[in-house]
Design a protein around this motif. Structure first.
Motif, PDB file in Angstrom:
ATOM      1  N   TYR A 208       1.055  -1.397  -0.169  1.00 40.40           N
ATOM      2  CA  TYR A 208       0.369   0.192  -0.124  1.00 40.40           C
ATOM      3  C   TYR A 208       1.073   1.157  -0.282  1.00 40.40           C
ATOM      4  N   THR A 209       0.545   1.887  -1.268  1.00 43.58           N
ATOM      5  CA  THR A 209       2.019   2.704  -1.544  1.00 43.58           C
ATOM      6  C   THR A 209       1.530   4.377  -1.029  1.00 43.58           C
ATOM      7  N   GLY A 210       0.426   4.828  -0.193  1.00 45.06           N
ATOM      8  CA  GLY A 210      -0.140   5.842  -0.350  1.00 45.06           C
ATOM      9  C   GLY A 210      -1.068   6.674  -1.222  1.00 45.06           C
ATOM     10  N   TYR A 211      -1.414   7.597  -1.105  1.00 43.98           N
ATOM     11  CA  TYR A 211      -2.098   7.997  -2.670  1.00 43.98           C
ATOM     12  C   TYR A 211      -0.786   9.503  -3.349  1.00 43.98           C
ATOM     13  N   LEU A 212      -1.169   9.255  -4.858  1.00 47.99           N
ATOM     14  CA  LEU A 212      -0.255   9.406  -5.687  1.00 47.99           C
ATOM     15  C   LEU A 212       0.123  11.274  -5.381  1.00 47.99           C
ATOM     16  N   ARG A 213       0.417  12.336  -4.703  1.00 47.89           N
ATOM     17  CA  ARG A 213       0.989  13.355  -4.620  1.00 47.89           C
ATOM     18  C   ARG A 213       0.802  14.118  -5.844  1.00 47.89           C
ATOM     19  N   ARG A 214       0.176  15.454  -6.575  1.00 48.98           N
ATOM     20  CA  ARG A 214      -0.131  15.683  -7.172  1.00 48.98           C
ATOM     21  C   ARG A 214       0.726  17.546  -7.421  1.00 48.98           C
ATOM     22  N   GLU A 215       1.048  17.657  -7.991  1.00 44.11           N
ATOM     23  CA  GLU A 215       2.490  19.071  -7.971  1.00 44.11           C
ATOM     24  C   GLU A 215       1.357  20.069  -8.806  1.00 44.11           C
ATOM     25  N   VAL A 216       1.707  21.232  -9.209  1.00 44.67           N
ATOM     26  CA  VAL A 216       1.755  22.367 -10.463  1.00 44.67           C
ATOM     27  C   VAL A 216       3.285  22.388 -10.368  1.00 44.67           C
ATOM     28  N   HIS A 217       3.543  21.676 -11.842  1.00 46.47           N
ATOM     29  CA  HIS A 217       4.532  21.485 -12.671  1.00 46.47           C
ATOM     30  C   HIS A 217       5.408  22.680 -13.652  1.00 46.47           C
ATOM     31  N   VAL A 218       4.162  23.292 -14.093  1.00 44.68           N
ATOM     32  CA  VAL A 218       4.714  25.014 -15.072  1.00 44.68           C
ATOM     33  C   VAL A 218       3.615  26.643 -14.323  1.00 44.68           C
ATOM     34  N   ASP A 219       4.036  27.316 -14.665  1.00 45.89           N
ATOM     35  CA  ASP A 219       4.222  28.561 -13.898  1.00 45.89           C
ATOM     36  C   ASP A 219       2.613  28.753 -15.308  1.00 45.89           C
ATOM     37  N   ALA A 220       1.311  29.379 -14.521  1.00 45.60           N
ATOM     38  CA  ALA A 220       0.241  30.236 -14.429  1.00 45.60           C
ATOM     39  C   ALA A 220      -0.301  31.180 -13.846  1.00 45.60           C
ATOM     40  N   PRO A 221      -0.579  32.311 -14.962  1.00 45.28           N
ATOM     41  CA  PRO A 221      -1.035  33.130 -14.003  1.00 45.28           C
ATOM     42  C   PRO A 221      -2.228  33.259 -13.235  1.00 45.28           C
ATOM     43  N   ALA A 222      -2.704  33.338 -12.157  1.00 40.40           N
ATOM     44  CA  ALA A 222      -3.427  33.500 -11.455  1.00 40.40           C
ATOM     45  C   ALA A 222      -4.836  34.217 -11.807  1.00 40.40           C
ATOM     46  N   LEU A 223      -5.871  34.151 -11.752  1.00 40.40           N
ATOM     47  CA  LEU A 223      -7.270  34.405 -12.228  1.00 40.40           C
ATOM     48  C   LEU A 223      -7.631  34.890 -11.351  1.00 40.40           C
ATOM     49  N   ASP A 224      -7.966  36.987 -11.688  1.00 40.25           N
ATOM     50  CA  ASP A 224      -8.516  37.604 -11.241  1.00 40.25           C
ATOM     51  C   ASP A 224      -9.819  38.017  -9.970  1.00 40.25           C
ATOM     52  N   ALA A 225      -9.660  36.806  -9.958  1.00 42.69           N
ATOM     53  CA  ALA A 225     -10.810  36.909  -8.747  1.00 42.69           C
ATOM     54  C   ALA A 225     -11.133  35.506  -7.759  1.00 42.69           C
ATOM     55  N   ALA A 226     -11.257  35.487  -6.812  1.00 42.11           N
ATOM     56  CA  ALA A 226     -11.465  34.195  -5.622  1.00 42.11           C
ATOM     57  C   ALA A 226     -12.844  33.358  -6.514  1.00 42.11           C
ATOM     58  N   TYR A 227     -11.898  31.922  -6.663  1.00 38.60           N
ATOM     59  CA  TYR A 227     -13.571  31.231  -7.325  1.00 38.60           C
ATOM     60  C   TYR A 227     -13.323  29.736  -6.797  1.00 38.60           C
ATOM     61  N   ILE A 228     -13.859  28.301  -6.839  1.00 33.62           N
ATOM     62  CA  ILE A 228     -14.231  27.057  -6.436  1.00 33.62           C
ATOM     63  C   ILE A 228     -14.228  26.695  -7.965  1.00 33.62           C
ATOM     64  N   LEU A 229     -13.136  25.598  -7.419  1.00 35.81           N
ATOM     65  CA  LEU A 229     -13.621  24.809  -9.148  1.00 35.81           C
ATOM     66  C   LEU A 229     -14.181  23.717  -9.281  1.00 35.81           C
ATOM     67  N   VAL A 230     -15.047  23.670 -10.639  1.00 34.24           N
ATOM     68  CA  VAL A 230     -15.620  22.865 -10.216  1.00 34.24           C
ATOM     69  C   VAL A 230     -15.341  21.528 -11.583  1.00 34.24           C
ATOM     70  N   THR A 231     -15.451  20.364 -11.241  1.00 39.33           N
ATOM     71  CA  THR A 231     -14.473  19.363 -11.908  1.00 39.33           C
ATOM     72  C   THR A 231     -15.149  17.916 -12.161  1.00 39.33           C
ATOM     73  N   PRO A 232     -16.171  17.484 -13.011  1.00 38.60           N
ATOM     74  CA  PRO A 232     -16.098  16.399 -13.413  1.00 38.60           C
ATOM     75  C   PRO A 232     -15.681  15.841 -14.569  1.00 38.60           C
ATOM     76  N   GLY A 233     -13.403  16.165 -13.532  1.00 35.84           N
ATOM     77  CA  GLY A 233     -13.081  15.085 -13.840  1.00 35.84           C
ATOM     78  C   GLY A 233     -13.025  14.733 -15.796  1.00 35.84           C
ATOM     79  N   GLY A 234     -13.042  13.796 -16.669  1.00 32.82           N
ATOM     80  CA  GLY A 234     -12.886  13.914 -18.405  1.00 32.82           C
ATOM     81  C   GLY A 234     -14.340  14.004 -18.979  1.00 32.82           C
ATOM     82  N   GLY A 235     -15.490  13.899 -17.699  1.00 32.48           N
ATOM     83  CA  GLY A 235     -16.268  14.864 -18.092  1.00 32.48           C
ATOM     84  C   GLY A 235     -17.172  14.125 -18.854  1.00 32.48           C
ATOM     85  N   GLY A 236     -17.236  12.492 -19.520  1.00 32.94           N
ATOM     86  CA  GLY A 236     -17.967  11.938 -19.984  1.00 32.94           C
ATOM     87  C   GLY A 236     -19.423  11.229 -19.310  1.00 32.94           C
ATOM     88  N   ASP A 237     -19.173  11.089 -17.735  1.00 33.05           N
ATOM     89  CA  ASP A 237     -20.555  11.077 -16.723  1.00 33.05           C
ATOM     90  C   ASP A 237     -20.392  11.842 -15.965  1.00 33.05           C
TER      91      ASP A 237
END
Length: 410
Positions: A208-237
């Motif tokens: 049992y390894t534990g969960y696979l940690r994710r990191e930010v690998h590229v610099d990206a500009p921040a959005l200009d307002a506070a937000y919540i992220l809504v994601t259905p993953g791949g989106g098909g379902d």
């Protein structure tokens, strides 16, 4: 990657100087298997400057992802699951048996020519319709490649898994071929093999390894307002979840903060067009994008997350220590519901439970408003929770260190 690039003249006639990792990801639907394989390949090659990796994937969107240095991919012919549960070729004028045979041949050819030190098979011990079995047998007979089966934290309900693996020959293949089984989670969270009649010798090879940690690998500009992220993953379902979020913002004009909705590459067609019209009518309170290959940047900057319960999304919620509301699917598998339920029980996330009649706009409004008051996942301290990639790197290094050297061809 063109499989012709793996010609015998450029690979098999030379002594192996690098450590070579081959990852198999059947990918008939969604993004989960490819994204998990990419995370594993990136971690192993980043930790070892002499390691290279190739991912074998059936994902139709593999080419839209960036792969790091010394990681490449071979695209297998795609297949699509129909409403009745059968499969057809995604784009070729071939029957499913012919398509599977072609995929099996490409997998075996890649293994023959690349001569991996380590093969990591994702989730399906025999591959899609048994397509990886010839390669497993070949590599087992040669004895120069270590074979690993990688399992996510939850597969499905125990009774379904037992029946499914019996039908596919998964028990026999796991016991016969694999040197180790890696579970990308914690035993205290869930045992994905609880419904499988694996012998004790095989269970002793599980880590049992534990969960696979994710990191930010590229610099990206921040959005200009506070937000919540809504994601259905791949989106098909993900239509039901997206509809629920949009309905919440439509019914409550004061609901905030803004939502950034990432549809995913598989939410398209008329449904996507309808959602786009509804987003425009919300006058900027919801922003939508179709596909984000570096979605980690959006996770990192969000005030909270509304998502489905796929494995990769769950890893991102934990990695970026995000307050999250999970809306898990319950068909065709109970996997997401089991994961969300366990996560809620351990204080890592909240969920809207279809079984409890909670998939209503009012429930979603309440959940979004309550996000700032949720505990952070890190406040429910669980030792080793995000150690997965470190453990994988250590196990891969140990396995390849014990692998016999492939001699140079005469």
């Amino acid at each position: 990657m063109d499989i012709a690039a793996l010609s015998p003249t450029c690979l098999s006639t030379q002594p192996q100087k690098s450590r070579r990792v081959l990852l198999y990801s059947h990918d008939t639907f969604g993004l989960g298997h490819l994204r998990r394989s990419r995370a594993l390949a990136t971690a192993i090659t980043s930790a070892d400057p002499h390691a290279t990796a190739i991912i074998l994937t059936g994902s139709p969107v593999a080419g839209r992802f960036a792969f790091p240095e010394r990681v490449d991919h071979v695209r297998l012919p795609g297949v699509t699951k129909q409403a009745d549960g059968s499969y057809v070729s995604q784009s070729l004028d071939m029957g499913i048996d012919q398509t599977t045979a072609m995929r099996a041949g490409l997998i075996k050819s890649a293994a023959e020519q690349y001569q991996p030190d380590l093969l990591i098979v994702d989730k399906e011990p025999t591959g899609f319709r048994g397509e990886v079995l010839p390669t497993l047998q070949m590599l087992k007979d040669r004895g120069t490649t270590k074979l690993v089966l990688g399992l996510r934290d939850v597969l499905d309900s125990p009774e379904i898994m037992g029946t499914e693996w019996d039908r596919k020959g998964g028990i026999d293949a796991t016991e016969r071929f694999y040197d180790e089984i890696w579970v990308y989670g914690l035993r205290s969270f869930y045992d994905p093999t609880s419904g499988l009649d694996l012998n004790e010798e095989t269970r002793a090879r599980m880590t049992y390894t534990g969960y696979l940690r994710r990191e930010v690998h590229v610099d990206a500009p921040a959005l200009d307002a506070a937000y919540i992220l809504v994601t259905p993953g791949g989106g098909g379902d993900g239509q039901a979840m997206v509809n629920l979020v949009l309905s919440a913002y439509e019914q409550d004009p004061d609901l905030s903060p803004m939502a950034v909705l990432v549809y995913g590459p598989f939410l398209s067609g008329d449904t996507r067009e309808l959602f786009e019209r509804r987003v425009r009518n919300l006058n900027g309170r919801v922003r939508a994008v179709g596909f984000e290959s570096q979605i980690e940047t959006l996770f990192a900057g969000a005030q909270g997350v509304v998502c489905m319960g796929g494995y990769n999304t769950f890893c991102e919620v934990l990695s970026f220590d995000q307050r999250a509301v999970i809306v898990p699917r319950t068909v065709p598998r109970r996997e997401q519901h089991i994961r969300a339920s366990r996560g809620k029980a351990l204080g890592l996330v909240q969920m809207l439970d279809e079984d409890q009649g909670q998939l209503t706009p009012q429930s979603m409004i309440h959940a979004i408003r309550n996000l700032p008051f949720q505990k952070l996942p890190s406040q429910s301290y669980i030792p080793g929770l995000l150690d997965g990639l470190d453990v994988v790197v250590d196990r891969a290094r140990a396995l390849m260190a014990t692998k016999p050297t492939v001699p140079a061809a005469e």
